[in-house]
Design a protein around this motif. Structure first.
Motif, PDB file in Angstrom:
ATOM      1  N   ILE A 135     -34.407  14.102 -28.968  1.00 41.73           N
ATOM      2  CA  ILE A 135     -35.821  13.812 -29.254  1.00 41.73           C
ATOM      3  C   ILE A 135     -36.487  13.442 -27.937  1.00 41.73           C
ATOM      4  O   ILE A 135     -36.194  12.398 -27.343  1.00 41.73           O
ATOM      5  N   LEU A 136     -37.361  14.313 -27.470  1.00 38.53           N
ATOM      6  CA  LEU A 136     -38.023  14.100 -26.184  1.00 38.53           C
ATOM      7  C   LEU A 136     -39.161  13.094 -26.341  1.00 38.53           C
ATOM      8  O   LEU A 136     -39.915  13.116 -27.328  1.00 38.53           O
ATOM      9  N   ASN A 137     -39.261  12.242 -25.361  1.00 36.98           N
ATOM     10  CA  ASN A 137     -40.338  11.256 -25.326  1.00 36.98           C
ATOM     11  C   ASN A 137     -41.426  11.775 -24.395  1.00 36.98           C
ATOM     12  O   ASN A 137     -41.194  11.956 -23.195  1.00 36.98           O
ATOM     13  N   PRO A 138     -42.625  12.056 -24.903  1.00 34.93           N
ATOM     14  CA  PRO A 138     -43.670  12.656 -24.052  1.00 34.93           C
ATOM     15  C   PRO A 138     -44.262  11.687 -23.025  1.00 34.93           C
ATOM     16  O   PRO A 138     -45.012  12.112 -22.145  1.00 34.93           O
ATOM     17  N   ASN A 139     -43.955  10.404 -23.139  1.00 34.13           N
ATOM     18  CA  ASN A 139     -44.537   9.445 -22.191  1.00 34.13           C
ATOM     19  C   ASN A 139     -44.025   9.708 -20.776  1.00 34.13           C
ATOM     20  O   ASN A 139     -42.879  10.094 -20.565  1.00 34.13           O
TER      21      ASN A 139
ATOM     22  N   THR B 108     -35.755   9.381 -26.092  1.00 37.17           N
ATOM     23  CA  THR B 108     -35.678   8.493 -27.251  1.00 37.17           C
ATOM     24  C   THR B 108     -34.238   8.265 -27.700  1.00 37.17           C
ATOM     25  O   THR B 108     -33.836   7.123 -27.957  1.00 37.17           O
ATOM     26  N   ASN B 109     -33.447   9.329 -27.798  1.00 34.77           N
ATOM     27  CA  ASN B 109     -32.078   9.189 -28.311  1.00 34.77           C
ATOM     28  C   ASN B 109     -31.017   9.754 -27.370  1.00 34.77           C
ATOM     29  O   ASN B 109     -29.867   9.929 -27.778  1.00 34.77           O
ATOM     30  N   GLY B 110     -31.366  10.028 -26.120  1.00 39.17           N
ATOM     31  CA  GLY B 110     -30.357  10.545 -25.203  1.00 39.17           C
ATOM     32  C   GLY B 110     -30.928  10.852 -23.830  1.00 39.17           C
ATOM     33  O   GLY B 110     -32.116  10.644 -23.552  1.00 39.17           O
ATOM     34  N   PHE B 111     -30.043  11.353 -22.964  1.00 40.56           N
ATOM     35  CA  PHE B 111     -30.412  11.738 -21.599  1.00 40.56           C
ATOM     36  C   PHE B 111     -30.583  13.247 -21.527  1.00 40.56           C
ATOM     37  O   PHE B 111     -29.913  13.999 -22.254  1.00 40.56           O
ATOM     38  N   ARG B 112     -31.431  13.671 -20.618  1.00 38.90           N
ATOM     39  CA  ARG B 112     -31.546  15.097 -20.296  1.00 38.90           C
ATOM     40  C   ARG B 112     -31.528  15.242 -18.787  1.00 38.90           C
ATOM     41  O   ARG B 112     -32.336  14.622 -18.085  1.00 38.90           O
TER      42      ARG B 112
END
Length: 566
Positions: free
Chosen positions: A186-190, A218-222
């Motif tokens: 889940i990507l966080n747009p902030n 939100t739920n992990g690293f990228r």
């Protein structure tokens, strides 16, 4: 109490606790239903006869290779017989005497085959073909466009292609075993997400080593690279997270040890690492470097500032991630002061304890052992005259293979014992190396008997054979007095003297005949003077030697001479 006594007392407590836990685990595992071993179904060429192709080659009793079903149809005694490509062991082709020969070797009972494929030879009454040979002429018939051997050479090439394709697919399926499908990230747009730039990844995603950016969502690293490739790691799949500062190292890194492996490319990995270089890993020895030069001093100062700046950036990232995940991901820092050198794989590395693990993450391949999974640590080759000893980690899961760390300096033995004792881990030691594969196999065959016989008590140095201890006690019961020791020593000296005297007498008996046939001193001197006169030389006046006295004779004469004189 000394430190060694305190350690021994604590180890005795751990020994009893270890035995009780092993017994409890055995009862729990006994109550669970045993998992049925999955037997891989054998590959079938055609599930129904109607699927066999109606090609002309099949009808004309020629070799036909079916790429769709990965099968080879061979004519046997006038019957088109299909074989799956997995049943073919190897294939060879040769030309000799105007003919082309095609040899096909098949798997059969007794040949080397994958042990997991147990259903391949499940029918003991079946008839198996081991080898098939085909021959065809190289001569071109009149009016034919191609010689008959063309079909054999084509079949040889097609079988090789299908075999290679099948083996590649099997290897990929084997790599996917144990890989658990992760959820979607889940990507966080902030824009205020914790982020680290200019990092490299191990293992590498692409053939070229190029930097990327690690960002917490939100739920992990990228980890994304500039060309669009990315790797996602979810917080729930992180088993251990480590932060290795650049103190005494040339790189600073973040390491993630996962619960379940993930696929990168076509291979599965359980350890993912992100790092950046602090200084020059390679040095140009051709440069004339002088520490008093201003450039070198400025370079050292710049490297120190870079190290401090990178440590601050990584520490800020770690604090933000731990705040976002609410303790789900916690970073451990290795204790360098407690580190010791050893050889877990191929080369000597620095092994450093952390709060929950023993790790080496700076060198490849990485070495990580979770201390909660360890049941016992055994030291091998612990002897005073040796410089190194070995360390064996036995896990609570007896079916798991033990881990070895070899060539640890003997000077680190006490510090390693103190560390294990502080972590409440039972350790034992011995003077020889053990066959651990055989030991674990025996334990897994009958774990109840292992627990009933005292568990790991056979590794204690105190229980190294009751018979030897009884013999030692029997020997120690008799203690000779000082007088008896003197008598024994005098008897030993007397026996040694008699042996030497007997040897001397034998030697004199052998030489007695030569001594009896010899001449006296006076006769020898007269012969020498006579020889000098014959030559015309006048000898210098010499003192006449005295004959040996009778006392001297009596001492050195042999017993036989004494008898004759008497």
């Amino acid at each position: 109490m000394t430190a060694e006594e305190r350690r021994k007392k604590h180890q005795l407590e751990l020994k009893e606790q270890l035995h009780e836990e092993a017994k409890r685990r055995l009862l729990e595992s006994k109550g669970d239903t045993e998992a049925v071993a999955k037997v891989k179904p054998s590959n079938v060429a055609y599930k129904h006869p109607s699927l066999i192709p109606k090609e002309n080659d099949v009808r004309e009793h020629k070799i036909f290779v079916d790429k769709k079903y990965e099968a080879v149809v061979l004519p046997l005694f006038g019957v088109a017989t299909p074989f799956h490509i997995s049943t073919i062991k190897n294939i060879s082709s040769s030309d000799e005497g105007g003919y082309t020969y095609l040899r096909i070797n098949l798997f059969c009972p007794g040949s080397a085959v994958n042990r997991n494929d147990g259903s391949l030879f499940a029918q003991p009454e079946a008839t198996f073909v081991k080898e098939v040979n085909y021959r065809s002429s190289n001569a071109k018939p009149h009016g034919a466009s191609q010689p008959p051997a063309f079909n054999l050479s084509t079949s040889f090439r097609l079988i090789k292609e299908v075999q290679k394709k099948f083996k590649t697919r099997e290897a990929e399926e084997k790599e996917r075993q144990g890989v658990v499908q992760q959820g979607n990230l889940i990507l966080n747009p902030n824009k205020g997400n914790p982020k680290l730039k200019d990092l490299y990844i191990r293992p590498s995603i692409t053939n070229r080593r190029s930097p990327g950016t690690l960002e917490a969502h939100t739920n992990g690293f990228r980890f994304g690279m500039y060309r669009g490739e990315h790797v996602d790691i979810l917080y729930g799949n992180v088993k251990h997270a480590f932060f290795q500062p650049c103190d005494g190292e040339m790189i600073i890194l973040l390491h993630f040890h996962l619960k379940h492996p993930i696929l990168i490319g076509k291979k599965k990995y359980r350890d993912i690492q992100f790092y950046t270089e602090v200084g020059e890993i390679t040095t140009d020895l051709g440069k004339h470097q002088h520490m008093h030069d201003r450039d070198d001093l400025q370079a050292e100062q710049a490297e120190r500032e870079l190290r401090q700046r990178l440590k601050a950036i990584f520490k800020n990232f770690i604090d933000k991630v731990e705040g976002i995940t609410h303790g789900q991901v916690e970073f451990d820092v290795p204790f360098r002061d407690l580190g010791f050198s050893g050889v877990p794989s191929r080369s000597t590395v620095l092994l450093q304890p952390t709060t929950h693990c023993l790790v080496n993450i700076t060198e490849q391949p990485t070495f990580i052992i979770t201390l909660d999974e360890v049941e016992l640590v055994h030291f091998e080759r612990v002897q005073f005259h040796l410089k190194n000893f070995d360390m064996v980690f036995v896990f609570k899961d007896y079916k798991r293979k033990v881990e070895h760390v070899n060539a640890i300096p003997m000077t680190s033995l006490d510090s390693v014992k103190d560390w294990l004792n502080s972590c409440d881990i039972k350790y034992t030691e011995g003077i020889q190396s053990l066959n651990w594969s055989k030991i674990m196999k025996t334990i897994n065959e009958d774990p109840e008997a292992f627990i009933d016989n005292g568990g790991w008590s056979f590794l204690d140095p105190d229980s190294s054979g009751d018979e030897a201890g009884d013999s030692d006690e029997a020997e120690s019961e008799y203690a000779p007095t000082d007088e008896e020791e003197e008598e024994e020593s005098s008897q030993e000296e007397y026996s040694s003297e008699t042996e030497t005297s007997e040897e001397g007498s034998d030697f004199e008996e052998e030489m007695g005949s030569e001594e009896e046939s010899g001449k006296d001193w006076s006769e020898l001197e007269e012969e020498a003077a006579r020889a000098d006169r014959d030559k015309g030389e006048v000898p210098a006046p010499t003192k006449k030697r005295k004959k040996p006295s009778s006392k001297h004779d009596s001492k050195h004469e042999s017993p036989r001479k004494k008898k004759r004189k008497r």
